[in-house]
Scaffold this active site. Structure first.
Site, short mmCIF file in Angstrom:
data_model
loop_
_atom_site.label_atom_id
_atom_site.label_comp_id
_atom_site.label_asym_id
_atom_site.label_seq_id
_atom_site.Cartn_x
_atom_site.Cartn_y
_atom_site.Cartn_z
N PRO A 33 27.87 40.80 62.08
CA PRO A 33 26.74 41.67 61.72
C PRO A 33 25.95 42.13 62.92
O PRO A 33 25.44 41.34 63.68
CB PRO A 33 25.87 40.79 60.82
CG PRO A 33 26.64 39.55 60.57
CD PRO A 33 27.67 39.44 61.62
N GLU A 34 25.88 43.43 63.10
CA GLU A 34 24.87 44.02 63.96
C GLU A 34 23.91 44.73 63.02
O GLU A 34 24.01 44.58 61.80
CB GLU A 34 25.51 45.00 64.96
CG GLU A 34 26.24 44.28 66.08
CD GLU A 34 26.54 45.18 67.27
OE1 GLU A 34 25.74 46.08 67.55
OE2 GLU A 34 27.58 44.98 67.90
#
Length: 295
Positions: A2-3
């Site tokens: 996850p960014e």
DNA sequence: ACGTCTTCCTGGGCGC
DNA sequence: TGCGCCCAGGAAGACG
């Protein structure tokens, strides 16, 4: 991994599914994934030197993880999430690399091998509404409990502006000679840019990742801000459509990955000029850039 | 004071 | 086929 775009997707999905529901109870399966401020035995002790054993864990109160409250909102700043209750309690969540917050349908079974570290039972309109689980195989993520909404705001104010609001001023005010990519990855500069989108934004802005942060021209600062916003916005949109089409882990890579122009493309030709993309280490991170058209 | 390196962890991909 | 190695990633603390 996850960014910001993936975290935003989690946020909007959770907003749909848990706002209005009550946190009926909580079970912590792995104590060291939870931090209670003021409790020195809190998690992330594993980030400290192995020769410094932590004190005996204190007892975690369920209320510190929202039990008894009703979810009012799910907030995001950069890569961090916060679940907030009607009575102003909050839990801050960082998904790290492999973290996920998942709704689990009633009756579904989860085992230790699923790496579920925290489970909430949810009630809606007085009836069971399934569970919400925090899962994180590599345990780079974690939860901070026992917070108020004001505490969360205070923490977020230590970070830079959310990367979706990146403006040239953030880059113009950078001092020091560290690489611009290091500054981009520093959450105090801008919150939400990770390795993938740092490379993508620098490529689009035609700035070399190892350029000294204080050397950017106003024009370059402007382009960098513009492209940070653009790559993240496009990824959020791609993530949304990917989710509708595929759902699940394979789907989450599809559309977003097709749009990567440099990340994961070392040795392949630059989409802009045909020169072979180079791989290097900048700020201790694998970095891909075009030696011809990034200045 | 500032910048860089190490450490935490595990699944997956690769080479032998 | 299987084993083992190494890498990926974010962020804090140690180190230079």
């Amino acid at each position: 991994m996850p960014e910001l775009p993936e975290v935003e997707r989690v946020r909007s999905e959770l907003e749909q599914s848990i706002v209005g529901a009550a946190f009926a109870s909580v079970t912590v399966h792995r104590r060291d994934t939870v931090v209670i401020p003021g409790d020195p035995s809190g998690g992330f002790a594993r980030n400290k030197r192995a020769d410094r054993p932590g004190p005996t864990p204190k007892r975690l109160k369920p209320a510190q993880l929202l039990t008894g409250g009703r979810c009012r909102a799910v907030l995001r700043h950069g890569k961090q999430l916060a679940m907030v209750t009607d009575d102003d309690r909050a839990v801050l969540i960082h998904l790290g690399m492999t973290g996920a917050l998942l709704r689990v349908i009633p009756g579904a079974r989860l085992s230790q091998s699923d790496h579920v570290h925290v489970t909430w039972r949810l009630d809606a309109a007085g009836e069971s509404a399934g569970r919400l689980v925090f899962r994180d195989p590599r345990r780079f993520g974690g939860l901070w409990g026992g917070l108020s909404v004001a505490d969360v705001r205070a923490r977020w104010s230590q970070l830079g502006p959310d990367a979706l609001d990146a403006r040239r001023g953030v880059f113009e005010s950078l001092t020091g000679r560290r690489a611009i990519k290091a500054a981009l990855l520093d959450q105090r500069t801008l919150a939400g840019v990770g390795n993938i989108y740092a490379d993508e934004a620098l490529f689009r802005a035609r700035v070399r990742p190892n350029r000294s942060a204080d050397s950017l021209t106003p024009g370059e600062c402007d382009r960098l801000a513009e492209h940070v916003r653009a790559v993240l916005t496009e990824a959020i949109e791609a993530g949304g459509s990917t989710l509708r089409d595929y759902r699940g882990s394979t789907g989450s890579e599809g559309a977003a990955q097709r749009d990567h122009r440099v990340y994961g493309r070392a040795g392949q030709p630059c989409v802009r000029c045909g020169q072979f993309l180079e791989v290097s280490q900048v700020a201790q991170r694998t970095t891909v850039h075009c030696p011809a058209c990034q200045m």
